[in-house]
Design an enzyme around this catalytic site. Structure first.
Site, PDB file in Angstrom:
ATOM      1  CE1 TYR A  68      -3.329  -2.671  -0.060  1.00 29.59           C
ATOM      2  CE2 TYR A  68      -3.917  -2.134   2.192  1.00 29.59           C
ATOM      3  CZ  TYR A  68      -4.129  -2.858   1.046  1.00 29.59           C
ATOM      4  OH  TYR A  68      -5.148  -3.788   1.004  1.00 29.59           O
ATOM      5  CB  SER A  89     -14.625  -3.813  -2.263  1.00 27.25           C
ATOM      6  OG  SER A  89     -15.217  -2.870  -3.141  1.00 27.25           O
ATOM      7  CG  LEU A 130     -19.659   1.002   0.993  1.00 28.75           C
ATOM      8  CD1 LEU A 130     -19.633   2.509   1.172  1.00 28.75           C
ATOM      9  CD2 LEU A 130     -20.950   0.415   1.531  1.00 28.75           C
ATOM     10  N   GLY A 136     -16.744  -0.488  -4.280  1.00 31.42           N
ATOM     11  CA  GLY A 136     -16.123   0.673  -4.905  1.00 31.42           C
ATOM     12  C   GLY A 136     -17.009   1.905  -4.923  1.00 31.42           C
ATOM     13  N   GLY A 137     -17.950   2.002  -3.970  1.00 32.01           N
ATOM     14  CA  GLY A 137     -18.851   3.138  -3.902  1.00 32.01           C
ATOM     15  C   GLY A 137     -20.199   2.894  -4.553  1.00 32.01           C
ATOM     16  CG  LEU A 188     -23.431  -1.881  -3.050  1.00 31.12           C
ATOM     17  CD1 LEU A 188     -23.033  -3.121  -2.253  1.00 31.12           C
ATOM     18  CD2 LEU A 188     -24.792  -2.087  -3.720  1.00 31.12           C
ATOM     19  N   GLY A 189     -23.002   2.876  -2.110  1.00 28.14           N
ATOM     20  CA  GLY A 189     -22.993   4.012  -1.186  1.00 28.14           C
ATOM     21  C   GLY A 189     -23.815   5.190  -1.661  1.00 28.14           C
ATOM     22  N   GLY A 190     -24.819   4.929  -2.493  1.00 34.67           N
ATOM     23  CA  GLY A 190     -25.636   6.011  -3.029  1.00 34.67           C
ATOM     24  C   GLY A 190     -25.072   6.575  -4.311  1.00 34.67           C
TER      25      GLY A 190
END
Length: 332
Positions: free
Chosen positions: A53, A216, A218, A220-221, A223-225
């Site tokens: 990372y 992950s 969500l 990659g976003g 499921l986050g709206g």
């Protein structure tokens, strides 16, 4: 914060895992330290990272940021369960040199020593194999791990991105060798929109007593709206990467819209629901949340106390049906 055992071990970990992949590339050191302090204040005691990372010429940077945070004292090291990973190439820049990646005994030893130095600690609580290595037998891997355990540099070993048969193979060989506990956790891609892990990975983990740590959560976003943010012109993750690519699929886009409508009808937030759904799944220890800001961390912590009503759970299964366990998923 709620706590649970990590797989079949006696180790207690928080139901949320603080992922640190954004520390360095997207979140600077000061903000990263503030997020880790806030996580600790909220009762999150499980911190996950990896030696690669930071990526590219900055690989190892994330571990260094965590190490500088641990060095501040205040019993930080004693309070956290620290997990990192080995597999990716950590050799010098330029043409690739052999033996600076994968899971040879040489690279495992080299990887541990380098991670300990960057993390400024004398031991790693959970040392995870970031990917399978088809060229290194598990007899060699476990021999290397046994030495590290005897030296007190590693306490437990876990896997990441392993298929079910490799989880079984790893732990059967560990059992035959004796004297080693084998894998105690599996970190896999698992969320409402990506449920293939339910076919074999999660059943194998449950059979062998591994805690499941979804990454992950969500997607990659997605499921986050994502659609709401798209309409409002915000949310960088919703307009790039996996989320944006996924939304090009009209069928998936329709599923996400149904998901957001169902969540709105229940008066809840999409990201909270996605995390709460994972927290209620069999075998799941806790999802990895990778906040870039304090606000994102606070949102994730809320999900731990959220209990989804049965009617919403049923609707989520209709919107995102899982494949079901194997072999029934593909056979009669």
């Amino acid at each position: 914060m709620e706590y649970t055992q990590l797989g079949r071990t006696g180790l207690k970990v928080s139901r949320l895992v603080l992922g640190t992949m954004n520390f360095g590339p997207q979140t600077d050191e000061a903000d990263s330290h503030a997020i880790m302090d806030a996580a600790l204040d909220a009762g999150v005691n499980f911190i996950d990272t990896a030696n690669v990372y930071g990526w590219g010429e900055n690989k190892g940077r994330t571990e260094s940021i965590i190490g500088n945070w641990l060095a501040k004292g205040g019993d930080r090291r004693d309070k956290v369960v620290l997990a990192t990973k080995v597999y990716g190439n950590m050799g010098p820049d330029g043409p690739a040199w052999p033996n600076h990646d994968r899971l040879s005994a040489l690279n495992i030893r080299r990887g541990v020593e380098a991670s300990l130095k960057r993390l400024q600690t004398d031991h790693i609580d959970l040392y995870q194999f970031h990917h399978i290595d088809r060229n290194t037998p598990f007899e060699e891997i476990w021999q290397a791990v046994d030495v590290l355990v005897q030296q007190g540099k590693v306490l437990y070993a876990g896997s990441s991105n392993f298929p079910g048969y490799k989880i079984a193979q790893a732990n059967e060989i560990a059992a035959r060798r004796g004297g080693t506990i084998g894998l105690v956790s599996e970190q896999c891609l698992y969320n409402l929109a990506e449920r293939r892990a339910e076919m074999e990975v999660i059943p194998a983990a449950q059979e062998y007593g591994l805690g499941v740590i979804p990454w992950s959560p969500l997607h990659g976003g997605l499921l986050g709206g994502a659609l709401r943010k798209e309409r409002e012109g915000g949310g960088s993750r919703s307009t790039s990467g996996r989320s944006a690519d996924s939304l090009k699929d009209s069928a998936l886009r329709e599923q996400v819209q149904r998901y957001e409508d169902a969540v709105d009808k229940a008066g809840l937030q999409p990201g909270d629901v996605a995390l709460a759904w994972l927290l209620g799944r069999p075998g799941v220890t806790g999802p990895i949340v990778g906040p870039r800001t304090r606000e994102q961390l606070d949102s994730a912590v809320r999900a731990v106390d959220l209990r989804l009503p049965a009617e919403l759970l049923a609707e989520l299964d209709e919107i995102f049906p899982g494949p079901g366990p194997s072999p029934e998923a593909f056979a009669w």
